[in-house]
Design a protein around this motif. Sequence first.
Motif, PDB file in Angstrom:
ATOM      1  N   VAL A  21     106.749   1.116  52.619  1.00 30.62           N
ATOM      2  CA  VAL A  21     106.754   2.362  53.388  1.00 30.62           C
ATOM      3  C   VAL A  21     105.370   2.662  53.930  1.00 30.62           C
ATOM      4  O   VAL A  21     105.199   3.056  55.094  1.00 30.62           O
ATOM      5  CB  VAL A  21     107.265   3.523  52.514  1.00 30.62           C
ATOM      6  N   ILE A  22     104.354   2.486  53.091  1.00 29.86           N
ATOM      7  CA  ILE A  22     102.983   2.720  53.537  1.00 29.86           C
ATOM      8  C   ILE A  22     102.617   1.749  54.653  1.00 29.86           C
ATOM      9  O   ILE A  22     102.005   2.126  55.659  1.00 29.86           O
ATOM     10  CB  ILE A  22     102.009   2.598  52.351  1.00 29.86           C
ATOM     11  N   LEU A  23     103.000   0.482  54.481  1.00 26.17           N
ATOM     12  CA  LEU A  23     102.730  -0.516  55.525  1.00 26.17           C
ATOM     13  C   LEU A  23     103.434  -0.145  56.822  1.00 26.17           C
ATOM     14  O   LEU A  23     102.845  -0.241  57.910  1.00 26.17           O
ATOM     15  CB  LEU A  23     103.183  -1.896  55.049  1.00 26.17           C
ATOM     16  N   GLY A  24     104.685   0.289  56.730  1.00 21.19           N
ATOM     17  CA  GLY A  24     105.411   0.700  57.931  1.00 21.19           C
ATOM     18  C   GLY A  24     104.756   1.862  58.634  1.00 21.19           C
ATOM     19  O   GLY A  24     104.671   1.899  59.861  1.00 21.19           O
ATOM     20  N   VAL A  26     101.575   2.668  58.534  1.00 21.20           N
ATOM     21  CA  VAL A  26     100.311   2.208  59.136  1.00 21.20           C
ATOM     22  C   VAL A  26     100.583   1.484  60.452  1.00 21.20           C
ATOM     23  O   VAL A  26      99.904   1.712  61.464  1.00 21.20           O
ATOM     24  CB  VAL A  26      99.548   1.308  58.148  1.00 21.20           C
ATOM     25  N   ILE A  27     101.584   0.606  60.454  1.00 18.01           N
ATOM     26  CA  ILE A  27     101.912  -0.141  61.678  1.00 18.01           C
ATOM     27  C   ILE A  27     102.394   0.800  62.773  1.00 18.01           C
ATOM     28  O   ILE A  27     101.989   0.686  63.940  1.00 18.01           O
ATOM     29  CB  ILE A  27     102.964  -1.224  61.378  1.00 18.01           C
ATOM     30  N   ALA A  28     103.267   1.742  62.417  1.00 16.58           N
ATOM     31  CA  ALA A  28     103.762   2.691  63.417  1.00 16.58           C
ATOM     32  C   ALA A  28     102.625   3.536  63.979  1.00 16.58           C
ATOM     33  O   ALA A  28     102.558   3.777  65.196  1.00 16.58           O
ATOM     34  CB  ALA A  28     104.840   3.585  62.794  1.00 16.58           C
ATOM     35  N   LEU A  29     101.715   3.966  63.112  1.00 18.43           N
ATOM     36  CA  LEU A  29     100.567   4.758  63.576  1.00 18.43           C
ATOM     37  C   LEU A  29      99.681   3.924  64.500  1.00 18.43           C
ATOM     38  O   LEU A  29      99.181   4.439  65.518  1.00 18.43           O
ATOM     39  CB  LEU A  29      99.770   5.250  62.375  1.00 18.43           C
ATOM     40  N   PHE A  30      99.499   2.647  64.179  1.00 17.68           N
ATOM     41  CA  PHE A  30      98.701   1.776  65.049  1.00 17.68           C
ATOM     42  C   PHE A  30      99.295   1.713  66.458  1.00 17.68           C
ATOM     43  O   PHE A  30      98.568   1.827  67.451  1.00 17.68           O
ATOM     44  CB  PHE A  30      98.622   0.372  64.445  1.00 17.68           C
ATOM     45  N   TRP A  31     100.612   1.558  66.558  1.00 19.63           N
ATOM     46  CA  TRP A  31     101.218   1.428  67.873  1.00 19.63           C
ATOM     47  C   TRP A  31     101.208   2.756  68.626  1.00 19.63           C
ATOM     48  O   TRP A  31     101.094   2.776  69.852  1.00 19.63           O
ATOM     49  CB  TRP A  31     102.642   0.896  67.757  1.00 19.63           C
ATOM     50  N   SER A  83     107.806  -0.013  75.931  1.00 25.83           N
ATOM     51  CA  SER A  83     108.821  -0.075  74.878  1.00 25.83           C
ATOM     52  C   SER A  83     108.911   1.195  74.043  1.00 25.83           C
ATOM     53  O   SER A  83     110.016   1.663  73.742  1.00 25.83           O
ATOM     54  CB  SER A  83     108.529  -1.278  73.960  1.00 25.83           C
ATOM     55  N   LEU A  84     107.770   1.765  73.662  1.00 30.02           N
ATOM     56  CA  LEU A  84     107.803   2.930  72.780  1.00 30.02           C
ATOM     57  C   LEU A  84     108.381   4.168  73.474  1.00 30.02           C
ATOM     58  O   LEU A  84     109.260   4.843  72.916  1.00 30.02           O
ATOM     59  CB  LEU A  84     106.402   3.211  72.235  1.00 30.02           C
ATOM     60  N   PRO A  85     107.939   4.520  74.688  1.00 27.27           N
ATOM     61  CA  PRO A  85     108.543   5.693  75.344  1.00 27.27           C
ATOM     62  C   PRO A  85     110.032   5.538  75.603  1.00 27.27           C
ATOM     63  O   PRO A  85     110.789   6.508  75.467  1.00 27.27           O
ATOM     64  CB  PRO A  85     107.752   5.804  76.659  1.00 27.27           C
ATOM     65  N   ILE A  86     110.468   4.323  75.983  1.00 30.84           N
ATOM     66  CA  ILE A  86     111.892   4.155  76.256  1.00 30.84           C
ATOM     67  C   ILE A  86     112.705   4.285  74.974  1.00 30.84           C
ATOM     68  O   ILE A  86     113.812   4.837  74.968  1.00 30.84           O
ATOM     69  CB  ILE A  86     112.157   2.801  76.961  1.00 30.84           C
ATOM     70  N   ILE A 257     107.028  -7.015  68.738  1.00 37.45           N
ATOM     71  CA  ILE A 257     108.404  -6.563  68.471  1.00 37.45           C
ATOM     72  C   ILE A 257     108.715  -6.657  66.989  1.00 37.45           C
ATOM     73  O   ILE A 257     109.300  -5.739  66.394  1.00 37.45           O
ATOM     74  CB  ILE A 257     109.400  -7.407  69.298  1.00 37.45           C
ATOM     75  N   LEU A 258     108.332  -7.770  66.362  1.00 37.76           N
ATOM     76  CA  LEU A 258     108.573  -7.941  64.930  1.00 37.76           C
ATOM     77  C   LEU A 258     107.921  -6.826  64.119  1.00 37.76           C
ATOM     78  O   LEU A 258     108.543  -6.253  63.204  1.00 37.76           O
ATOM     79  CB  LEU A 258     108.030  -9.297  64.481  1.00 37.76           C
ATOM     80  N   SER A 259     106.683  -6.473  64.462  1.00 39.37           N
ATOM     81  CA  SER A 259     105.975  -5.452  63.694  1.00 39.37           C
ATOM     82  C   SER A 259     106.637  -4.082  63.841  1.00 39.37           C
ATOM     83  O   SER A 259     106.755  -3.336  62.861  1.00 39.37           O
ATOM     84  CB  SER A 259     104.508  -5.391  64.138  1.00 39.37           C
TER      85      SER A 259
END
Length: 280
Positions: A21-24, A26-31, A83-86, A257-259
Amino acid sequence: MSITSLSAPRFHRPEWATAPVILGAVIALFWVVTLLTVHWWTPYDPTMLAGMRFSPPTWENWLGTDALGRDVFSRSLYGVRQSLPIAIAVIGCAVLIGAVLGALAGYLGGLVDEIIMRAVDVTLSFPPILLAMAVTASLGPGLRNAAIAMVIVWWPIYARLMRAQVLAIREREHVEAAVASGAGPARVLFKHILPLCWSPIIVNATMDFGQIVLLAASLSFIGLGAVPPTPEWGQMISEGALHFYRWWIAAGPGLAILSIVLAFNFLGDGLRDILDPRSK
């Protein structure tokens, strides 16, 4: 009394705060940060020449260059602006339409329920990718039309989920008490039923986020999404497939996409544990 019993109590991490969950998060915040700031710090313009054609990864071009000499690393980062806005727009519209229709179907029942649920059944009878392809092809290529197609594909999922929640909650004692006290149908629905229906909707929307990014990339991969030279992950992977042995062309968007898919799946699991502890 033992020394152990006098020691300070240990800090217990919440059960949901696991490493995935923490990793997810962090990745979401990065994007998200990349979406907002990418135009300030990427090394190259994503549509301009950055080196020789098909240059492999170097210190100047971390993920090499594509068939037109554009920097793959910069284009992979800029792809999040498509990708993110759509994905946010599709999730928002699908949840809104599906929740409204599902709540009406579950609460009113009768003919309204039959009409809405038969529309849901018809839509869900098609494979999502084929229905999205058909709608996008009929409207024409482009991210806007791809978003419309994905909303059409996704709203029935939330309509069925919301209907099931409303049917379960409207039989509870507090709803019967509200009806017995003279509360009108609108007050019962909006005050006593809907506030208790959103937990599975939120969890499902979080986990669907990555799937929508994947579907948008799939539509662009077959030429029904973003129009060149817009940097978009599915389109970049399609170009990489044409030049298979230049592996770096598809590596950047593929990893992006994988991340995102993994990040929002991890976040969905964490939200499920927070909002519905019984699911564990």
